[in-house]
Design a protein around this motif. Structure first.
Motif, PDB file in Angstrom:
ATOM      1  N   PRO A  10      20.510   8.342   4.396  1.00  0.00           N
ATOM      2  CA  PRO A  10      19.088   8.047   4.258  1.00  0.00           C
ATOM      3  C   PRO A  10      18.838   6.552   4.087  1.00  0.00           C
ATOM      4  O   PRO A  10      17.798   6.033   4.512  1.00  0.00           O
ATOM      5  CB  PRO A  10      18.658   8.821   3.012  1.00  0.00           C
ATOM      6  CG  PRO A  10      19.829   9.558   2.509  1.00  0.00           C
ATOM      7  CD  PRO A  10      21.027   9.203   3.350  1.00  0.00           C
ATOM      8  N   ALA A  11      19.791   5.838   3.478  1.00  0.00           N
ATOM      9  CA  ALA A  11      19.617   4.391   3.271  1.00  0.00           C
ATOM     10  C   ALA A  11      19.608   3.659   4.611  1.00  0.00           C
ATOM     11  O   ALA A  11      18.783   2.764   4.830  1.00  0.00           O
ATOM     12  CB  ALA A  11      20.727   3.852   2.377  1.00  0.00           C
ATOM     13  N   ARG A  12      20.507   4.027   5.521  1.00  0.00           N
ATOM     14  CA  ARG A  12      20.530   3.386   6.844  1.00  0.00           C
ATOM     15  C   ARG A  12      19.237   3.676   7.600  1.00  0.00           C
ATOM     16  O   ARG A  12      18.661   2.787   8.229  1.00  0.00           O
ATOM     17  CB  ARG A  12      21.736   3.875   7.656  1.00  0.00           C
ATOM     18  CG  ARG A  12      23.057   3.333   7.137  1.00  0.00           C
ATOM     19  CD  ARG A  12      24.245   3.782   7.976  1.00  0.00           C
ATOM     20  NE  ARG A  12      25.456   3.226   7.432  1.00  0.00           N
ATOM     21  CZ  ARG A  12      26.562   3.934   7.155  1.00  0.00           C
ATOM     22  NH1 ARG A  12      26.584   5.234   7.393  1.00  0.00           N
ATOM     23  NH2 ARG A  12      27.629   3.345   6.641  1.00  0.00           N
ATOM     24  N   ARG A  13      18.790   4.921   7.528  1.00  0.00           N
ATOM     25  CA  ARG A  13      17.540   5.293   8.201  1.00  0.00           C
ATOM     26  C   ARG A  13      16.371   4.477   7.647  1.00  0.00           C
ATOM     27  O   ARG A  13      15.528   3.993   8.403  1.00  0.00           O
ATOM     28  CB  ARG A  13      17.288   6.791   8.029  1.00  0.00           C
ATOM     29  CG  ARG A  13      16.018   7.279   8.715  1.00  0.00           C
ATOM     30  CD  ARG A  13      15.919   8.789   8.683  1.00  0.00           C
ATOM     31  NE  ARG A  13      16.081   9.298   7.347  1.00  0.00           N
ATOM     32  CZ  ARG A  13      16.832  10.356   7.015  1.00  0.00           C
ATOM     33  NH1 ARG A  13      17.483  11.006   7.943  1.00  0.00           N
ATOM     34  NH2 ARG A  13      16.922  10.759   5.775  1.00  0.00           N
ATOM     35  N   THR A  14      16.330   4.307   6.333  1.00  0.00           N
ATOM     36  CA  THR A  14      15.238   3.548   5.703  1.00  0.00           C
ATOM     37  C   THR A  14      15.263   2.083   6.118  1.00  0.00           C
ATOM     38  O   THR A  14      14.217   1.487   6.395  1.00  0.00           O
ATOM     39  CB  THR A  14      15.310   3.672   4.169  1.00  0.00           C
ATOM     40  OG1 THR A  14      15.154   5.057   3.817  1.00  0.00           O
ATOM     41  CG2 THR A  14      14.235   2.856   3.490  1.00  0.00           C
ATOM     42  N   VAL A  15      16.467   1.483   6.181  1.00  0.00           N
ATOM     43  CA  VAL A  15      16.573   0.087   6.626  1.00  0.00           C
ATOM     44  C   VAL A  15      15.993  -0.059   8.030  1.00  0.00           C
ATOM     45  O   VAL A  15      15.209  -0.969   8.308  1.00  0.00           O
ATOM     46  CB  VAL A  15      18.041  -0.400   6.596  1.00  0.00           C
ATOM     47  CG1 VAL A  15      18.194  -1.730   7.323  1.00  0.00           C
ATOM     48  CG2 VAL A  15      18.529  -0.539   5.158  1.00  0.00           C
ATOM     49  N   LEU A  16      16.358   0.849   8.929  1.00  0.00           N
ATOM     50  CA  LEU A  16      15.874   0.773  10.310  1.00  0.00           C
ATOM     51  C   LEU A  16      14.368   1.015  10.393  1.00  0.00           C
ATOM     52  O   LEU A  16      13.658   0.307  11.109  1.00  0.00           O
ATOM     53  CB  LEU A  16      16.631   1.775  11.187  1.00  0.00           C
ATOM     54  CG  LEU A  16      18.105   1.444  11.433  1.00  0.00           C
ATOM     55  CD1 LEU A  16      18.820   2.606  12.097  1.00  0.00           C
ATOM     56  CD2 LEU A  16      18.248   0.169  12.269  1.00  0.00           C
ATOM     57  N   ARG A  17      13.877   1.978   9.640  1.00  0.00           N
ATOM     58  CA  ARG A  17      12.432   2.244   9.646  1.00  0.00           C
ATOM     59  C   ARG A  17      11.651   1.035   9.137  1.00  0.00           C
ATOM     60  O   ARG A  17      10.622   0.668   9.706  1.00  0.00           O
ATOM     61  CB  ARG A  17      12.117   3.467   8.795  1.00  0.00           C
ATOM     62  CG  ARG A  17      12.425   4.784   9.475  1.00  0.00           C
ATOM     63  CD  ARG A  17      12.123   5.945   8.569  1.00  0.00           C
ATOM     64  NE  ARG A  17      12.270   7.216   9.281  1.00  0.00           N
ATOM     65  CZ  ARG A  17      12.345   8.397   8.680  1.00  0.00           C
ATOM     66  NH1 ARG A  17      12.269   8.472   7.356  1.00  0.00           N
ATOM     67  NH2 ARG A  17      12.464   9.502   9.392  1.00  0.00           N
TER      68      ARG A  17
END
Length: 201
Positions: A10-17
């Protein structure tokens, strides 16, 4: 062209978002131990990069037109130990007792694959290294942190963008890499496969 993140983080997804991308999330299911065992005495940087490649390639096999990004992270402590996800409270506690008040290097491997018409048309891979300076939580603070279970499923048993951030005194390098995906490195790898990051925002 779809931007596919080969990770459940979820952290990687949040960085990209937060950086203007809405990634398609696909989990590779790669056997990390088997990938590591197939490498002849790899350095930690070679290992995280190989794991990132394996994850991206596993996902790319089912894509038609996409850019697929794989990532893997490990913590290299001052005594030369490589640490992935602890998995249990006991392991996380022991790691924190050893790394409290020390510095370590967070290594994040990245692989970018450009898939066109169902085949890999271009690929690029590298790693990022960021120095992390750990604080020293009290025993009560450490036990409270362990009780959240946050450190159990993250490389090095800490997060920068969660509760673990309270116990990180500073970093030298790229903060997005410590969270899980380096935006600067991903941008450079995208360029190597002829994709401008501004084209996929």
């Amino acid at each position: 062209m779809r931007f596919v993140l080969a990770s459940a983080s979820p952290a990687r997804r949040t960085v990209l978002r937060n950086a203007g991308l809405e990634p398609v999330i696909r989990v590779s299911g790669v056997d990390e131990d088997a990938v590591a065992a197939a490498l002849p005495d790899p350095t930690p940087a070679e290992l995280v990069t190989a794991l990132a490649k394996a994850k991206a390639e596993a996902i790319a096999a089912d894509e038609q037109d996409a850019v697929v990004v794989g990532c893997d992270s490990m913590l290299l402590t001052a005594d030369g130990q490589v640490q992935g996800k602890p998995g249990t409270v006991d392991k996380a506690r022991e790691r924190w007792r050893r790394m409290a008040g020390t510095t370590a290097t967070l290594l994040t491997g990245h692989a970018v694959l450009k898939v066109v018409d169902g085949r890999i048309a271009a690929r690029a891979a590298d790693h990022e290294a960021t120095v992390v300076r750990f604080g020293t939580p009290t025993e009560a603070e450490l036990e409270a942190y362990l009780a959240t279970e946050e450190p159990l499923q993250v490389a090095g048993a800490f997060t920068l963008d969660g509760r673990g951030g309270w116990f990180v005194d500073g970093i030298d390098g790229d903060p997005s890499s410590v969270i899980g995906i380096s935006l600067p490195l991903t941008r450079r790898l995208l360029r190597q496969v002829d994709i401008a990051v501004s084209d996929i925002w």
